[in-house]
Scaffold this active site. Structure first.
Site, PDB file in Angstrom:
ATOM      1  N   ASP A  84       0.895  -1.115   0.012  1.00 25.04           N
ATOM      2  CA  ASP A  84       0.006  -0.007   0.064  1.00 25.04           C
ATOM      3  C   ASP A  84       0.940   1.192   0.194  1.00 25.04           C
ATOM      4  O   ASP A  84       0.505   2.133  -0.799  1.00 25.04           O
ATOM      5  CB  ASP A  84      -0.811   0.052   1.270  1.00 25.04           C
ATOM      6  CG  ASP A  84      -2.110  -1.107   1.257  1.00 25.04           C
ATOM      7  OD1 ASP A  84      -2.402  -1.533  -0.056  1.00 25.04           O
ATOM      8  OD2 ASP A  84      -2.496  -1.491   2.273  1.00 25.04           O
ATOM      9  N   HIS A 109      -6.978  -4.677  -2.591  1.00 21.03           N
ATOM     10  CA  HIS A 109      -7.225  -3.892  -1.460  1.00 21.03           C
ATOM     11  C   HIS A 109      -7.466  -2.573  -1.824  1.00 21.03           C
ATOM     12  O   HIS A 109      -6.726  -2.076  -2.837  1.00 21.03           O
ATOM     13  CB  HIS A 109      -5.833  -4.046  -0.456  1.00 21.03           C
ATOM     14  CG  HIS A 109      -6.021  -3.343   0.629  1.00 21.03           C
ATOM     15  ND1 HIS A 109      -7.378  -3.453   1.470  1.00 21.03           N
ATOM     16  CD2 HIS A 109      -5.479  -2.585   1.613  1.00 21.03           C
ATOM     17  CE1 HIS A 109      -7.187  -2.858   2.586  1.00 21.03           C
ATOM     18  NE2 HIS A 109      -5.990  -2.241   2.689  1.00 21.03           N
ATOM     19  N   ASP A 192     -11.330  -4.467   6.318  1.00 18.10           N
ATOM     20  CA  ASP A 192     -10.222  -5.190   6.291  1.00 18.10           C
ATOM     21  C   ASP A 192      -9.274  -4.739   7.386  1.00 18.10           C
ATOM     22  O   ASP A 192      -8.513  -5.496   8.194  1.00 18.10           O
ATOM     23  CB  ASP A 192      -9.565  -5.079   4.989  1.00 18.10           C
ATOM     24  CG  ASP A 192      -8.410  -6.130   4.878  1.00 18.10           C
ATOM     25  OD1 ASP A 192      -8.592  -7.297   4.626  1.00 18.10           O
ATOM     26  OD2 ASP A 192      -7.382  -5.625   4.789  1.00 18.10           O
ATOM     27  N   GLU A 232      -2.640 -24.179  21.348  1.00 12.91           N
ATOM     28  CA  GLU A 232      -4.165 -24.657  21.345  1.00 12.91           C
ATOM     29  C   GLU A 232      -5.145 -23.719  20.597  1.00 12.91           C
ATOM     30  O   GLU A 232      -5.997 -24.125  20.274  1.00 12.91           O
ATOM     31  CB  GLU A 232      -4.754 -25.052  22.811  1.00 12.91           C
ATOM     32  CG  GLU A 232      -3.975 -26.122  23.313  1.00 12.91           C
ATOM     33  CD  GLU A 232      -4.895 -26.915  24.403  1.00 12.91           C
ATOM     34  OE1 GLU A 232      -5.847 -26.920  24.482  1.00 12.91           O
ATOM     35  OE2 GLU A 232      -3.928 -27.053  25.692  1.00 12.91           O
TER      36      GLU A 232
END
Length: 341
Positions: A84, A109, A192, A232
């Site tokens: 960007d 994007h 986003d 986990e």
């Protein structure tokens, strides 16, 4: 009313037939779009700056590689697959002088268009095709005959064919195999950035590190803290990804469920939601974008410091050692952290 989901039958690769597609950049998204489109039967060339290390890689993959300005001149449809912060300078130097009526610019994007670091001429189509996954997953899923869901958007449409081009591009990279939704540059950009900052990246990493620190500071073994707060997490996220939050809860113990619904909201409470709303406002009003552009223009000083601080966190050392004991896990060395995962 549910959003319309576009699938293979709604898109036609013939809309790209006879056209030259240029992908500017050959990084995560760029290489995936280029290779998938090429294998879908499209004519694809690559545009890179002189001296780019990606030139050799792109040529090895069978692409013709040109300097960025020449690639823009040769192409009918040009994808800007650059970071960007680097798009505006490239646009002024290499892209804009070589745009003529009838060409199409594609973005993965909406940042540069929405925040107007790029202001394109009115006589070219401006579209977005944004897979909802990193480039290596877009590539892997395509090779497996699958696809990653994608978003499309149309910002300018002087040709009256922009949506068809966007759908065809999405089909060429495998997006319509999984489903494509239409959005706007504004909606994609703001949601986003919000997701990255507050949940997916910023929120998740800060939560993991805080949980790890609390356990270690309370005298528990770092290895135990790592397993509980990081290792986990993937198992739980996978369950949510496959069956939603309720589906995840169905698969865990009653004790875990009770801790989830009774303690979780005390940790992620109303104060967190208020700060999330502040983060969203700073995205919407452009404060975040201006600050990020300024950070780039001043040499990434704070950005580099924060990244290095993160790499030095004890959870990285403990995690690298434990992952080394897991033969089934793919090991990768990333940046300065040299962390295998």
């Amino acid at each position: 009313m549910p959003a319309k989901v576009y699938i293979d039958k709604d898109a036609n690769l013939k809309d790209l037939k006879g056209k030259t597609l240029a992908v500017l950049g050959f990084g995560s998204q760029g290489h995936a779009h280029a290779l998938n489109l090429k294998e879908s039967g499209c004519k694809v060339i690559i545009g890179l700056y002189k001296g780019s290390k990606s030139r050799r890689v792109a040529k090895q993959k069978g692409f013709e590689v040109f300097d960025t300005d020449e690639a823009v001149r040769r192409a009918d449809i040009i994808m800007v697959a650059l970071p960007d912060t680097k798009q505006a300078a490239c646009f002024k130097k290499d892209i804009e002088p070589n745009l003529v009526k009838g060409k199409t610019l594609v973005f993965s994007h909406g940042f540069s268009i929405h925040f107007e670091t790029i202001v394109p001429p009115k006589n070219v189509d401006i579209i977005m095709v944004a897979p909802k996954g990193p480039g290596h997953i877009v590539r892997r899923q395509f090779l497996e005959g699958k696809g990653v869901p994608a978003l499309i958007a149309v910002f300018q449409n002087p040709s009256r064919k922009a949506k068809k081009i966007a759908l065809a591009w999405a089909k060429g990279i495998g997006g319509t195999r999984a489903g494509v939704l239409q959005t706007t540059f504004k909606e994609e950009t703001e949601t986003d950035l919000f997701g990255e900052q507050t949940v997916l990246c910023g929120g998740a990493t800060a939560l993991v590190q805080a949980g790890y620190e609390v356990l270690v500071e309370a005298g528990y073994q770092p290895e135990m803290a790592y397993f509980e707060c990081l290792h986990e997490l993937k198992l739980i996220v996978d369950l949510m990804n496959e069956a939603g939050i309720s589906g995840m809860r169905f698969s865990i113990s009653e004790t875990a469920k009770w801790g989830d619904v009774s303690v979780g909201p005390k940790i992620i409470d109303a104060s967190v939601k208020r700060r999330m709303k502040t983060a969203l406002k700073e995205i919407q009003n452009g404060k975040f974008a201006k600050g990020w552009v300024k950070e780039y223009e001043t040499g990434y000083k704070r950005y580099n410091k924060l990244m290095k601080d993160g790499e030095k966190h004890n959870i990285e050392k403990v995690g690298a050692r434990l992952r080394g004991l897991m033969p089934w896990m793919k090991k990768r060395s990333v940046g300065g952290a040299q962390a295998a995962y």
